[in-house]
Design an enzyme around this catalytic site. Structure first.
Site, PDB file in Angstrom:
ATOM      1  N   ARG A 148      -8.664   8.306  -6.371  1.00 34.62           N
ATOM      2  CA  ARG A 148      -9.535   9.494  -6.260  1.00 34.62           C
ATOM      3  C   ARG A 148      -9.215  10.474  -7.382  1.00 34.62           C
ATOM      4  O   ARG A 148      -8.064  10.652  -7.752  1.00 34.62           O
ATOM      5  CB  ARG A 148      -9.311  10.187  -4.910  1.00 34.62           C
ATOM      6  CG  ARG A 148      -9.742   9.356  -3.739  1.00 34.62           C
ATOM      7  CD  ARG A 148      -9.458  10.071  -2.423  1.00 34.62           C
ATOM      8  NE  ARG A 148      -8.705   9.218  -1.528  1.00 34.62           N
ATOM      9  CZ  ARG A 148      -8.003   9.643  -0.496  1.00 34.62           C
ATOM     10  NH1 ARG A 148      -7.944  10.931  -0.218  1.00 34.62           N
ATOM     11  NH2 ARG A 148      -7.342   8.800   0.268  1.00 34.62           N
TER      12      ARG A 148
ATOM     13  N   CYS B  98       1.583   3.058  -8.154  1.00 31.57           N
ATOM     14  CA  CYS B  98       2.534   3.799  -8.992  1.00 31.57           C
ATOM     15  C   CYS B  98       3.648   2.896  -9.534  1.00 31.57           C
ATOM     16  O   CYS B  98       4.100   3.067 -10.664  1.00 31.57           O
ATOM     17  CB  CYS B  98       3.097   4.945  -8.158  1.00 31.57           C
ATOM     18  SG  CYS B  98       4.070   6.085  -9.104  1.00 31.57           S
TER      19      CYS B  98
ATOM     20  N   GLU C 118       4.101   9.973  10.281  1.00 31.65           N
ATOM     21  CA  GLU C 118       2.907  10.522  10.932  1.00 31.65           C
ATOM     22  C   GLU C 118       2.728   9.971  12.339  1.00 31.65           C
ATOM     23  O   GLU C 118       2.255  10.650  13.239  1.00 31.65           O
ATOM     24  CB  GLU C 118       1.668  10.197  10.088  1.00 31.65           C
ATOM     25  CG  GLU C 118       1.704  10.899   8.753  1.00 31.65           C
ATOM     26  CD  GLU C 118       0.710  10.329   7.765  1.00 31.65           C
ATOM     27  OE1 GLU C 118      -0.452  10.730   7.831  1.00 31.65           O
ATOM     28  OE2 GLU C 118       1.108   9.504   6.928  1.00 31.65           O
TER      29      GLU C 118
HETATM   30  P1  ADP Z   1      -0.633   5.398   2.017  1.00 26.84           P
HETATM   31  O1  ADP Z   1      -1.215   6.690   1.542  1.00 26.84           O
HETATM   32  O2  ADP Z   1      -1.593   4.260   1.947  1.00 26.84           O
HETATM   33  O3  ADP Z   1       0.133   5.493   3.321  1.00 26.84           O
HETATM   34  P2  ADP Z   1       2.006   5.123   0.822  1.00 26.84           P
HETATM   35  O4  ADP Z   1       2.533   6.405   1.361  1.00 26.84           O
HETATM   36  O5  ADP Z   1       2.596   3.861   1.326  1.00 26.84           O
HETATM   37  O6  ADP Z   1       0.437   5.029   0.885  1.00 26.84           O
HETATM   38  O7  ADP Z   1       2.214   5.183  -0.780  1.00 26.84           O
HETATM   39  C1  ADP Z   1       1.750   4.196  -1.625  1.00 26.84           C
HETATM   40  C2  ADP Z   1       2.158   4.544  -3.041  1.00 26.84           C
HETATM   41  O8  ADP Z   1       3.594   4.634  -3.090  1.00 26.84           O
HETATM   42  C3  ADP Z   1       1.758   3.496  -4.064  1.00 26.84           C
HETATM   43  O9  ADP Z   1       1.251   4.132  -5.226  1.00 26.84           O
HETATM   44  C4  ADP Z   1       3.074   2.827  -4.382  1.00 26.84           C
HETATM   45  O10 ADP Z   1       3.096   2.300  -5.690  1.00 26.84           O
HETATM   46  C5  ADP Z   1       4.021   4.002  -4.264  1.00 26.84           C
HETATM   47  N1  ADP Z   1       5.417   3.508  -4.181  1.00 26.84           N
HETATM   48  C6  ADP Z   1       5.997   2.806  -3.201  1.00 26.84           C
HETATM   49  N2  ADP Z   1       7.264   2.466  -3.549  1.00 26.84           N
HETATM   50  C7  ADP Z   1       7.470   2.962  -4.798  1.00 26.84           C
HETATM   51  C8  ADP Z   1       8.561   2.947  -5.723  1.00 26.84           C
HETATM   52  N3  ADP Z   1       9.702   2.342  -5.433  1.00 26.84           N
HETATM   53  N4  ADP Z   1       8.408   3.579  -6.903  1.00 26.84           N
HETATM   54  C9  ADP Z   1       7.249   4.188  -7.219  1.00 26.84           C
HETATM   55  N5  ADP Z   1       6.191   4.239  -6.395  1.00 26.84           N
HETATM   56  C10 ADP Z   1       6.290   3.643  -5.202  1.00 26.84           C
END
Ligand code: ADP
Length: 393
Positions: free
Chosen positions: A236, A279, A381
């Site tokens: 987004r 990310c 949450e």
């Molecule tokens: P949602 O909003 O779907 O619940 P999350 O809170 O699980 O999503 O976050 C997903 C994001 O977190 C993705 O962009 C993922 O790449 C990032 N992420 C998860 N682990 C890591 C990490 N070790 N380093 C960087 N980014 C991370």
């Protein structure tokens, strides 16, 4: 007595579910039914750490998914005391969670005009679950409720007032359950009462938002009338010149729906990097010098820093800046780059603490000399939803 609550989050083609102990937040069971309505509908879940996957009947919908979920829950022998339903939009009516009755169902349907995909799926989830569990209290927990304390100066858009008065066009904010959890958790960590705790919390997942919370009350937040405003997110765009959607429609010869899709699903980190919305992928690519990934991370952090600094005026008694969500809890790079903009405010990150606060480790990442504490606090949450639902059991 164990306070086990079923937490349901129904999307248009998925149902996320969990059994959460409302007192401890522990998840005995969690899972997700996906691809509902498609050939490959399936259900995967984890009981006590063990993973299982089941194929659902072809084109299974919410009803089949909830039936399958009900039998998985039955196998655990857990006796739930309530069901907490995540509902995205509660308009101005719901300042807190509500026991579902006919009036509540009608209001959720009314607010579907503002969040059509989400609220209609949430509604379907509630009515289907009511049939499966007719004797349990069903409680709607709204993403928007926590932000009902935001003052008019922060929620009214600079549009003709009639649009607010007659059509409810205003900032509502989303991710409320997460920001509420972060507030409570930070207060406990700082040994303060919630009413006396002031934070700026950055929830950075696929969706991203920052909230300004002064003395236990939300006073501003970056998501707006829909979850599109504010920060750069996975797909987004966040803030834009408001003339752009119309211009793009004309220039590209696309419909309003197509442009809406472009802004929601093809923009953000994905759009800028031309590589990924994830990310982790971007960080790896950036290390290898991928220009799109480098730029996407740079813009993400700059926008985030602008929001956090802007909210400093809304939170005069600031106790801490808090990072949460998949990115906030894990990406030391994003945190370091963002907080780097605050050096002249006297905020300092401790390099080692920042590196340590990943993969389930949390805590303070600021240096002892920092003018403001910076914390990493894992969000939960589902626990908030379970705890609020348990109050009606
Ligand atoms: P949602 O909003 O779907 O619940 P999350 O809170 O699980 O999503 O976050 C997903 C994001 O977190 C993705 O962009 C993922 O790449 C990032 N992420 C998860 N682990 C890591 C990490 N070790 N380093 C960087 N980014 C991370």
């Amino acid at each position: 007595m164990k306070k086990d609550v079923i937490v349901l989050n129904c999307g248009s083609s998925s149902v996320k579910f969990a059994i959460i102990n409302a007192e401890t937040g522990e998840a005995g069971l969690s899972g997700m039914a996906e691809s509902l309505g498609n050939q490959d509908a399936s259900l995967s879940y984890k009981i006590d750490g063990k993973k299982n996957t089941l194929a659902l009947p072809e084109k299974a919908g919410h009803t089949e998914a909830l039936n399958a979920i009900q039998s998985v829950i039955a196998q655990t022998g857990v006796v739930p005391i309530a069901i907490g339903h995540r509902v995205v939009h509660g308009g101005e009516k719901f300042k807190q969670a509500a026991l579902v009755d006919e009036t509540v169902l009608a209001a959720i349907e009314e607010y579907a005009s503002m969040a059509p995909l989400h609220n209609m799926a949430n509604l379907k989830g509630i009515t289907t679950a009511q049939k499966a569990y007719p004797n349990l209290p069903h409680v709607a927990v709204f993403d928007t409720s926590f932000f009902q304390t935001i003052p008019k100066k922060a929620f009214v858009y600079a549009l003709p007032m009639a649009l607010y008065k007659e059509h409810g066009i205003r900032r509502y904010g989303f991710h409320g359950t997460s920001h509420k959890f972060i507030l409570d958790s930070t207060a406990a960590q700082l040994n303060k009462s919630v009413e006396d705790t002031s934070i700026i919390s950055a929830h950075l997942g696929n969706g991203c938002s920052v909230s300004a919370i002064e003395k236990g009350q939300a006073v501003d937040t970056s998501l707006g009338f829909t979850p599109l405003e504010g920060l750069v997110m996975g797909t987004r765009c966040g803030d834009l010149d408001p003339s752009l959607p119309g211009t793009l429609q004309r220039k590209l010869g696309k419909t309003a729906e197509e442009i809406n899709d472009l802004l929601n699903k093809q923009s953000g980190l994905l759009g800028i990097s031309e590589l990924s919305n994830d990310c982790r992928t971007l960080e790896e690519a950036a290390l290898n010098g991928h220009e799109g990934a480098l730029l996407a991370i740079e813009i993400f952090c700059y926008r985030l820093a602008k929001y956090i600094s802007g909210y400093m005026i809304a939170v005069p008694t600031l106790d801490a800046i808090v990072f949460t969500g998949g990115i906030g809890e894990n990406s030391s790079l994003i945190r370091e780059t963002t907080m780097g903009y605050f050096k002249h405010f006297g905020v300092a990150i401790d390099e080692q603490r920042n590196l340590d606060a990943r993969f389930g480790n949390a805590g303070e990442i600021s240096a002892p000399s920092s003018s403001t504490k910076v914390l990493v606090v894992p969000t939960n949450e589902e626990w908030v939803i379970a705890a609020q639902a348990a109050q009606f059991a």
